[in-house]
Design an enzyme around this catalytic site. Structure first.
Site, PDB file in Angstrom:
ATOM      1  N   HIS A  73      66.941 -17.301   5.168  1.00 38.16           N
ATOM      2  CA  HIS A  73      67.368 -17.984   6.395  1.00 38.16           C
ATOM      3  C   HIS A  73      68.855 -17.738   6.667  1.00 38.16           C
ATOM      4  CE1 HIS A  73      67.179 -21.559   9.196  1.00 38.16           C
ATOM      5  NE2 HIS A  73      68.478 -21.543   8.924  1.00 38.16           N
ATOM      6  N   GLU A  74      69.669 -17.982   5.647  1.00 34.16           N
ATOM      7  CA  GLU A  74      71.117 -17.845   5.821  1.00 34.16           C
ATOM      8  C   GLU A  74      71.548 -16.389   5.967  1.00 34.16           C
ATOM      9  OE1 GLU A  74      72.699 -20.401   6.539  1.00 34.16           O
ATOM     10  OE2 GLU A  74      71.215 -21.871   5.876  1.00 34.16           O
ATOM     11  N   HIS A  77      71.138 -15.327   9.491  1.00 26.62           N
ATOM     12  CA  HIS A  77      72.289 -15.756  10.288  1.00 26.62           C
ATOM     13  C   HIS A  77      73.456 -14.784  10.113  1.00 26.62           C
ATOM     14  CE1 HIS A  77      70.722 -19.532  11.650  1.00 26.62           C
ATOM     15  NE2 HIS A  77      70.731 -20.131  10.475  1.00 26.62           N
TER      16      HIS A  77
END
Length: 252
Positions: A73-74, A77
């Site tokens: 997820h990170e 980003h």
């Protein structure tokens, strides 16, 4: 599991680098992992009694899968930010999941929204792939359980982060919409912060209905976790409102 621009030095252990980005772990992350093992070890043992003490090793696999889900997820980003020329300074995993810090230069509503939605999109893609493989390979036993956990964790992380309120990624939808309509990012941030507060009230109201109505049994662990997460979201939302109001006040 949020992203945020800028950055301040923090006390966290750097255990790896991915694409040149330091990945840091706070001590609270290891506490979360220990709690997962303690909570889910007995559950795995009930499903597979033949495993004995190894059931807790499988529960540790739950924690590892959560780590990789949050990391994916990170990282999404960070890579999305990099594609716009915004250098990511760190990825941190902590009690509440994690966050990515980057320097946003010449940000626009569309770019900000794209970077924020990259994280949930990565989790939903992983959940979809896991679901496909689970059916295509006809998995059984512990392997099937771990794949099922991967699907559920990534689906939850992806969908939960799409809720429309800061500090969740979905809050950028509100922020970007107001920013695009008014030409003012700070007004967008304030609106998204208030939306985050409304999300908390909705979550707590839904939890209260489940507990009081007795339609579905809700464990004490679920209640405690839900309240803690709600507290975290409220704090983050309130901080965004405070910062936005301060910036607007200075400009006046």
């Amino acid at each position: 599991m949020t992203s945020r621009p800028g950055g301040r030095p923090k006390k966290a252990m750097t255990l790896m680098r991915i694409a040149g980005i330091p990945v840091r772990f706070r001590a609270s992350w290891f506490l979360v992992s220990a709690a997962i093992v303690a909570l889910f070890g007995p559950q795995v043992l009930r499903i597979f009694p033949e495993l004995g003490a190894l059931a807790y090793l499988v529960a540790l696999g739950y924690a590892v899968l959560l780590m990789f889900s949050v990391l994916a997820h990170e990282l999404a980003h960070a890579l999305a930010a990099r594609s716009f020329g915004w250098p990511a300074t760190e990825i941190e995993l902590n009690l509440w999941g994690g966050h990515t810090e980057f320097h946003a230069h010449r940000a626009t509503p569309a770019k900000s929204l794209a970077v924020s939605l990259a994280g949930p999109a990565a989790n939903l893609v992983i959940a979809g792939l896991g679901l496909y493989l689970s059916g295509a390979l006809a998995l059984t036993g512990v392997t099937a359980l771990l794949v099922e956990v991967t699907v559920l964790v990534n689906f939850f992380v992806g969908v939960f982060n799409l809720l429309p309120g800061l500090p969740l990624d979905g809050g950028r939808i509100v922020e970007s919409a107001v920013w695009a309509a008014t030409g003012d990012q700070d007004r967008g941030m304030r609106a998204a912060g208030w939306a985050g507060r409304l999300v908390v009230l909705a979550l707590l109201a839904g939890l209260a209905v489940l507990v009081v109505s007795g339609v579905r049994e809700v464990s004490l662990v679920v209640v405690v976790v839900a309240v803690m997460v709600s507290f975290f979201i409220w704090q983050g939302a309130s901080e965004n409102v405070r910062v936005a109001n301060a910036r607007l006040s200075r400009r006046r």
